[in-house]
Design an enzyme around this catalytic site. Sequence first.
Site, mmCIF file in Angstrom:
data_model
loop_
_atom_site.group_PDB
_atom_site.id
_atom_site.type_symbol
_atom_site.label_atom_id
_atom_site.label_comp_id
_atom_site.label_asym_id
_atom_site.label_seq_id
_atom_site.Cartn_x
_atom_site.Cartn_y
_atom_site.Cartn_z
ATOM 1 N N HIS A 67 14.886 34.995 22.475
ATOM 2 C CA HIS A 67 15.533 34.807 23.779
ATOM 3 C C HIS A 67 15.402 33.381 24.301
ATOM 4 O O HIS A 67 16.311 32.869 24.969
ATOM 5 C CB HIS A 67 14.918 35.786 24.784
ATOM 6 C CG HIS A 67 15.778 36.056 25.970
ATOM 7 N ND1 HIS A 67 17.000 36.679 25.877
ATOM 8 C CD2 HIS A 67 15.601 35.785 27.297
ATOM 9 C CE1 HIS A 67 17.538 36.793 27.076
ATOM 10 N NE2 HIS A 67 16.719 36.255 27.955
ATOM 11 N N SER A 90 20.645 34.131 29.693
ATOM 12 C CA SER A 90 19.956 35.341 30.127
ATOM 13 C C SER A 90 20.544 35.868 31.444
ATOM 14 O O SER A 90 21.737 36.169 31.508
ATOM 15 C CB SER A 90 18.458 35.047 30.239
ATOM 16 O OG SER A 90 17.718 36.208 30.524
ATOM 17 N N ASP A 109 16.067 38.621 19.202
ATOM 18 C CA ASP A 109 15.915 38.602 20.656
ATOM 19 C C ASP A 109 15.509 39.984 21.150
ATOM 20 O O ASP A 109 16.255 40.950 20.989
ATOM 21 C CB ASP A 109 17.239 38.172 21.291
ATOM 22 C CG ASP A 109 17.124 37.850 22.768
ATOM 23 O OD1 ASP A 109 16.218 38.385 23.432
ATOM 24 O OD2 ASP A 109 17.955 37.068 23.262
#
Length: 398
Positions: free
Chosen positions: A372, A172, A343
């Site tokens: 995610h 991320s 995601d």
Amino acid sequence: MWLLLTAASVISTLGTTHGLFGKLHPTNPEVTMNISQMITYWGYPAEEYEVVTEDGYILGIDRIPYGRKNSENIGRRPVAFLQHGLLASATNWISNLPNNSLAFILADAGYDVWLGNSRGNTWARRNLYYSPDSVEFWAFSFDEMAKYDLPATIDFILKKTGQDKLHYVGHSQGTTIGFIAFSTNPKLAKRIKTFYALAPVATVKYTETLLNKLMLVPSFLFKLIFGNKIFYPHHFFDQFLATEVCSRETVDLLCSNALFIICGFDTMNLNMSRLDVYLSHNPAGTSVQNVLHWSQAVKSGKFQAFDWGSPVQNMMHYHQSMPPYYNLTDMHVPIAVWNGGNDLLADPHDVDLLLSKLPNLIYHRKIPPYNHLDFIWAMDAPQAVYNEIVSMMGTDNK
């Protein structure tokens, strides 16, 4: 959050008087542990260090120098550095069982594993010059994490280990700061063997998460609501929610769905018996300015530095009236990318745009059901992602 507070109140009232909402499983001991304690709890060696950045931030970093399966071989090992995402911490890499956590898997595979923490989170909330109570302390976004945190941490690790290069794994926002640092700092980029990007985020033009609604709030109103210092820090009440609310029958589904609504649904792949560990260490906090930077990215659809709000302010920081764009084509570090089809934060359309700009993409795999958080917590993450990372690192070491 308000829904969880209501649930807590109901449980407190009904659960104690009528025996309702019984606990599904005992509380996991890691709930109250720090990072090194979580590591040693599973029989791995742990070392704690502090890195001081050029602008005075003191970052806690943790090391697993070797695994349980290879403790007899204490020679120099290849280095793997793992960097967490937004509102997270190094605990993300060790929150599952050893055979399900990337940090432990890499240690057992023969790597010297280091876990980073970005400024402002639970383990990186000190500065040589500013108090965390001051506005000045919180005047940062992912720009500064890329400009100061990553170079300082990587330099420290390589000096400590005597190595010339390391493997970088980002999740991320951990990929975001990698993209910035390795495209703007050629000297640093040369010290990276390979960049392993999990759920990578550069532009957020297509993201559809409910956080988008929050991001669309005007900056002045956002600051009026949340202030101008810390955003969503870890709080003792998070631990209460994790152990006394989210561990109970029916309510555990409410808690997990709160994660899925933000990050994407993959309901069968989350280890519900570890939910109290996830929630007791997350969120770990960041700055309001960092969230505002992401808000700007959502609104603009561009990958650029923080907009200070006026041409004069931008000129002071960048010597130009507008914040500069980050050019991904300048990042020549070999990169392998894994993204999820489900995601909501690293939307597949945004990832496709990213992939088209990477000049040294060596591998890409899209996992259709992944959201995610699956890249750090999914029960099948070793089979879906981690084994490939270990294999690729092994090839890169030859």
